[in-house]
Design a protein around this motif. Structure first.
Motif, mmCIF file in Angstrom:
data_model
loop_
_atom_site.group_PDB
_atom_site.id
_atom_site.type_symbol
_atom_site.label_atom_id
_atom_site.label_comp_id
_atom_site.label_asym_id
_atom_site.label_seq_id
_atom_site.Cartn_x
_atom_site.Cartn_y
_atom_site.Cartn_z
ATOM 1 N N GLN A 188 0.864 -1.183 0.000
ATOM 2 C CA GLN A 188 0.000 0.000 0.000
ATOM 3 C C GLN A 188 0.900 1.232 0.000
ATOM 4 O O GLN A 188 1.860 1.317 0.776
ATOM 5 C CB GLN A 188 -0.910 0.043 1.228
ATOM 6 C CG GLN A 188 -1.891 1.198 1.124
ATOM 7 C CD GLN A 188 -2.791 1.365 2.330
ATOM 8 O OE1 GLN A 188 -2.568 0.758 3.371
ATOM 9 N NE2 GLN A 188 -3.798 2.203 2.197
ATOM 10 N N VAL A 189 0.629 2.155 -0.912
ATOM 11 C CA VAL A 189 1.468 3.341 -1.048
ATOM 12 C C VAL A 189 0.590 4.573 -0.883
ATOM 13 O O VAL A 189 -0.635 4.476 -0.888
ATOM 14 C CB VAL A 189 2.163 3.367 -2.435
ATOM 15 C CG1 VAL A 189 3.146 2.215 -2.561
ATOM 16 C CG2 VAL A 189 1.153 3.358 -3.582
ATOM 17 N N SER A 190 1.231 5.735 -0.770
ATOM 18 C CA SER A 190 0.443 6.967 -0.718
ATOM 19 C C SER A 190 0.551 7.640 -2.080
ATOM 20 O O SER A 190 1.514 7.416 -2.825
ATOM 21 C CB SER A 190 0.967 7.887 0.379
ATOM 22 O OG SER A 190 2.166 8.476 -0.054
ATOM 23 N N ALA A 191 -0.442 8.476 -2.401
ATOM 24 C CA ALA A 191 -0.445 9.158 -3.703
ATOM 25 C C ALA A 191 0.808 10.020 -3.850
ATOM 26 O O ALA A 191 1.271 10.287 -4.954
ATOM 27 C CB ALA A 191 -1.706 9.997 -3.844
ATOM 28 N N ASP A 192 1.386 10.456 -2.717
ATOM 29 C CA ASP A 192 2.586 11.304 -2.764
ATOM 30 C C ASP A 192 3.852 10.513 -2.988
ATOM 31 O O ASP A 192 4.873 11.054 -3.385
ATOM 32 C CB ASP A 192 2.783 12.029 -1.413
ATOM 33 C CG ASP A 192 1.651 12.962 -1.144
ATOM 34 O OD1 ASP A 192 1.030 13.388 -2.125
ATOM 35 O OD2 ASP A 192 1.395 13.231 0.047
ATOM 36 N N ASP A 193 3.808 9.241 -2.655
ATOM 37 C CA ASP A 193 5.025 8.432 -2.743
ATOM 38 C C ASP A 193 4.640 7.043 -3.223
ATOM 39 O O ASP A 193 4.488 6.103 -2.448
ATOM 40 C CB ASP A 193 5.699 8.370 -1.361
ATOM 41 C CG ASP A 193 7.069 7.723 -1.452
ATOM 42 O OD1 ASP A 193 7.484 7.360 -2.576
ATOM 43 O OD2 ASP A 193 7.718 7.580 -0.398
ATOM 44 N N VAL A 194 4.479 6.955 -4.541
ATOM 45 C CA VAL A 194 3.899 5.754 -5.124
ATOM 46 C C VAL A 194 4.852 4.560 -5.080
ATOM 47 O O VAL A 194 4.425 3.410 -5.216
ATOM 48 C CB VAL A 194 3.383 6.059 -6.546
ATOM 49 C CG1 VAL A 194 4.511 6.153 -7.533
ATOM 50 C CG2 VAL A 194 2.352 5.058 -6.973
ATOM 51 N N LEU A 195 6.138 4.835 -4.866
ATOM 52 C CA LEU A 195 7.092 3.722 -4.820
ATOM 53 C C LEU A 195 7.570 3.473 -3.387
ATOM 54 O O LEU A 195 8.585 2.805 -3.178
ATOM 55 C CB LEU A 195 8.272 3.993 -5.765
ATOM 56 C CG LEU A 195 7.856 4.224 -7.232
ATOM 57 C CD1 LEU A 195 9.069 4.485 -8.110
ATOM 58 C CD2 LEU A 195 7.062 3.048 -7.779
#
Ligand SMILES: C[S@@+](CC[C@H](N)C(=O)[O-])C[C@H]1O[C@@H](n2cnc3c(N)ncnc32)[C@H](O)[C@@H]1O
Length: 210
Positions: free
Chosen positions: A114-121
């Motif tokens: 699971q990632v955040s939209a700000d840090d997709v990697l």
């Protein structure tokens, strides 16, 4: 209720069901749920990407960008059992389903994050370079998010590697292709079927690190 499929934690009550991913070389049952993208059947664009898109390389790190419940990740993992598949999504329920679907399909080579939209990697080690990216990207998340996540992922393509995207014409496939060209990525239309475009995107040789 405004509970779009790409919210980090769907509030919709769970309603699991099984859908079938049927391709010439593999058939697999996948558990889906309310609150995840295309939970009632494998999305036709996704199926097209898996039918007419490139076959994955046998080895290396592959990225499924916006994995949902995992149809792309599981197909990549089955087709390339010696590759490592990174499957990322902002939606917690989707990531959980993707991990479980990979396990149920006998794939031990999928890392669902699971990632955040700000840090997709987030969570993928910095030194990982992708031997290929496959994505039915989240167009509806809006251009800012979409552009950011594509650029940050494409920047991590290994030299000579390609990203394979499926986008519907009505959702702006052609303007996305022009935008990617403008950002310095060589973008080819591999196929065009029933309104979907399959785009192959690569870094230009002159822009790859030496
Ligand atoms: C068009 S759906 C494709 C899902 C799945 N790959 C499939 O083919 O069924 C796009 C996915 O991207 C996810 N998403 C939305 N915004 C995202 C972001 N900023 N980073 C990563 N994934 C995102 C959504 O939750 C959704 O699961």
């Amino acid at each position: 209720v405004d509970d779009h499929y790409f919210s980090p934690s769907p509030a919709t009550a769970s309603r699991p069901q099984t859908v079938s991913l049927t391709l010439p070389d593999l058939t697999v049952g996948l558990t889906t749920d309310a609150g995840v993208f295309s939970g009632d059947a494998v999305d036709p664009g996704t199926r097209l990407l898996l039918l007419e898109g490139a076959m994955p390389p046998a080895y290396g790190d592959l990225l499924d960008l916006g994995c949902g419940y995992g149809p792309i990740a599981v197909a990549l993992a089955r087709r390339s059992p010696a590759a490592r598949i990174w499957a990322v999504d902002v939606n917690e329920r989707a990531v959980d389903l993707c991990a479980r679907n990979a396990e149920a399909a006998g794939c031990t080579n999928v890392r669902a994050l699971q990632v955040s939209a700000d840090d997709v990697l987030a969570g993928i080690p910095d030194d990982v370079r992708f031997a290929g990216i496959w994505s039915n990207p989240p167009i509806r998340a809006g251009k800012d998010v979409l552009h950011r996540l594509l650029v940050s992922s494409l920047a991590r393509l290994a030299p000579g590697a390609t990203a394979h995207l499926v986008v519907h014409r009505h959702l702006g496939a052609d303007s996305l292709a022009s935008w990617l060209e403008g950002q310095g990525f060589a973008t080819k239309r591999r196929a065009s079927r029933r309104g979907y475009r399959l785009l192959d995107v690569a870094r230009r040789a002159s822009e790859e690190p030496t």
